[in-house]
Design an enzyme around this catalytic site. Structure first.
Site, PDB file in Angstrom:
ATOM      1  CG  ASP A 151      18.831  48.222  27.597  1.00  0.00           C
ATOM      2  OD1 ASP A 151      18.081  47.630  28.377  1.00  0.00           O
ATOM      3  OD2 ASP A 151      19.640  49.093  27.953  1.00  0.00           O
ATOM      4  N   GLY A 205      17.353  40.588  33.846  1.00  0.00           N
ATOM      5  CA  GLY A 205      17.036  39.360  34.582  1.00  0.00           C
ATOM      6  C   GLY A 205      15.591  39.295  35.043  1.00  0.00           C
ATOM      7  CG  ASP A 226      22.075  49.207  34.503  1.00  0.00           C
ATOM      8  OD1 ASP A 226      21.536  48.210  33.990  1.00  0.00           O
ATOM      9  OD2 ASP A 226      22.057  50.336  33.990  1.00  0.00           O
TER      10      ASP A 226
HETATM   11  C1  GLA Z   1      20.540  50.235  30.641  1.00  0.00           C
HETATM   12  C2  GLA Z   1      21.516  49.084  30.519  1.00  0.00           C
HETATM   13  C3  GLA Z   1      22.931  49.632  30.614  1.00  0.00           C
HETATM   14  C4  GLA Z   1      23.171  50.656  29.505  1.00  0.00           C
HETATM   15  C5  GLA Z   1      22.130  51.766  29.589  1.00  0.00           C
HETATM   16  C6  GLA Z   1      22.198  52.706  28.385  1.00  0.00           C
HETATM   17  O1  GLA Z   1      20.564  50.826  31.887  1.00  0.00           O
HETATM   18  O2  GLA Z   1      21.287  48.128  31.505  1.00  0.00           O
HETATM   19  O3  GLA Z   1      23.867  48.569  30.503  1.00  0.00           O
HETATM   20  O4  GLA Z   1      23.113  50.023  28.266  1.00  0.00           O
HETATM   21  O5  GLA Z   1      20.811  51.229  29.639  1.00  0.00           O
HETATM   22  O6  GLA Z   1      21.212  53.671  28.391  1.00  0.00           O
END
Ligand code: GLA
Length: 405
Positions: A151, A205, A226
């Protein structure tokens, strides 16, 4: 013995001596269909513990979800502790023994996933993998992990904006290189264990990951920000998927984020439609609900074998919005053997009887009348040109037509 032969024998002997550690084990290809499983974030967020992960594994088995294909039990953010003097990352007190946890999940016939990011910190502010990529990949492999969600988060301010301020092209290069670094680290780590690790990129994205993620070994990449457990979020995400169909296929999938089926206050129709879209979009199916308290009607949605078969279709061809008419959208997906899935969705807030909708077969990709199966009722339906279709607000008619004309 000639000097050359002697040298050759010596190098052969030394290669044999290191044989077990340098052996590259052949790896089975992963994610040939969209990965299916459960992830801790959408329900537990930062509260997730070892016990919740064990509980999720137990429930996947007990509810029949495992048999329906949900195999990965993925720990999201907030498992990380501190690095020691050698840089080795330790877990925090919520996860006392990762190896034992992975063994437990494997003992249920399931696979297990973990989370990190290319920056100094994860999105939750825990330790990221920057500068420790190989060390972390080796650690996940030694614990027996099968899936990594990686991430972006703090990589943007920590590296991209610091090392290449105001230079978009250079920032992109840095980001792609960071994902590539972890992809290579995973390959090196798994070459020693023979247990492949699915590489799931989470980068919201931004900067069209579908264009560069497959080449560097990404098995999936988030296409949006998200997801949240309400209709507007689901619909906004789905509306951003058009045009991405051609980038997806066996081994590399567009990921519109994890499922919210069973979360929040969505109606059953909304849950059905959400699941239908993820099936049409060939999206990873990572449930994110409270498994021990799952209502039977939610379980029925998540384990609908016919709908899962659309998602998992071996052709691996992502579907698309074929056309829309007023507040009704018609989505289609081509399936193995010339079959087709057709999803007719009322995205409006009124029942369609107030805004009559008539199906246009040609626009839905059918050259003539067709008989198929309504995958949410199990009944046979006949699709004819101009037929009126009545749907409640946010509900869907999903039909599978085998031998489509
Ligand atoms: C981001 C990701 C989420 C999750 C959080 C965790 O926002 O997009 O899917 O993994 O981090 O902190």
């Amino acid at each position: 013995m000639k000097l050359r032969t002697l040298l050759l024998s010596a190098s052969l002997l030394s290669a044999l001596a290191t044989f077990p550690s340098t052996l590259c084990l052949a790896q089975a290809p992963v994610a040939q269909t969209p990965p299916m499983g459960w992830n801790s974030w959408n329900y537990f967020a930062d509260k997730v513990t070892d016990k919740d992960i064990r509980g999720a594994a137990d429930q996947l088995v007990a509810t029949g979800m495992k048999d329906a294909g949900y195999i990965y039990v993925n720990i999201d953010d907030t498992w990380e502790g501190e690095r020691d003097a050698s840089g080795v990352l330790h877990t925090n007190s919520k996860f006392p023994d990762m190896k034992a946890l992975a063994d437990y999940v494997h003992s249920k016939g399931l696979k297990i996933g973990i989370y990190s990011g290319p920056g100094t910190k994860t999105c939750g502010g825990y330790a990221g993998s920057l500068g420790h990529e190989q060390q972390d990949a080796d650690l996940y492999a030694s614990w027996g992990f099968d899936y990594l969600k990686y991430d972006l988060c703090s990589f943007t301010p920590d590296v991209m904006e610091k090392q290449a301020p105001h230079d978009k092209a250079a920032q992109m290069k840095l980001m792609i290189a960071a994902y590539e670094k972890m992809s290579k680290a995973l390959k090196a780590a798994t070459a020693k264990t023979g247990r492949p690790i699915v590489f799931s990129l989470c980068q919201y994205g931004w900067d069209s990951p579908w264009e560069w993620a497959p080449e560097l070994g990404g098995n999936s990449w988030r296409t949006t920000g998200d997801i949240e457990a309400h209709w507007q979020s689901i619909y906004d995400i789905v509306s951003q998927q058009s045009g991405l169909e051609s980038y997806s296929g066996p081994g590399h999938w567009n990921d519109p984020d994890m499922l919210e089926v069973g979360n929040g206050k969505m109606s059953l129709a909304e849950n059905r439609t959400h699941f239908t879209w993820w099936a049409i979009l060939a999206a990873p199916l990572l449930a994110g609900n409270d498994l021990p308290n799952m209502k039977p009607e939610i379980k029925a949605i998540l384990t609908n074998k016919d709908v899962i078969a659309i998602n998992q279709d071996s052709l691996g061809k992502q579907g698309k919005r074929a056309y829309s008419d007023g507040e009704v959208e018609v989505w289609t997906r081509e399936l193995q053997g010339g079959a087709k899935a057709i999803a007719i969705v009322n995205v409006g807030s009124d029942r369609t009887s107030n805004h009559p909708f008539h199906l246009n077969l040609e626009k839905a990709g059918l050259s003539g009348e067709a008989t198929g199966k309504d995958l949410w009722t199990g009944k046979e339906v006949k699709l004819t040109n101009n037929m009126p279709i009545e749907l409640d607000s946010h509900d869907v008619l999903l039909v599978r037509v085998d031998h489509a004309m």
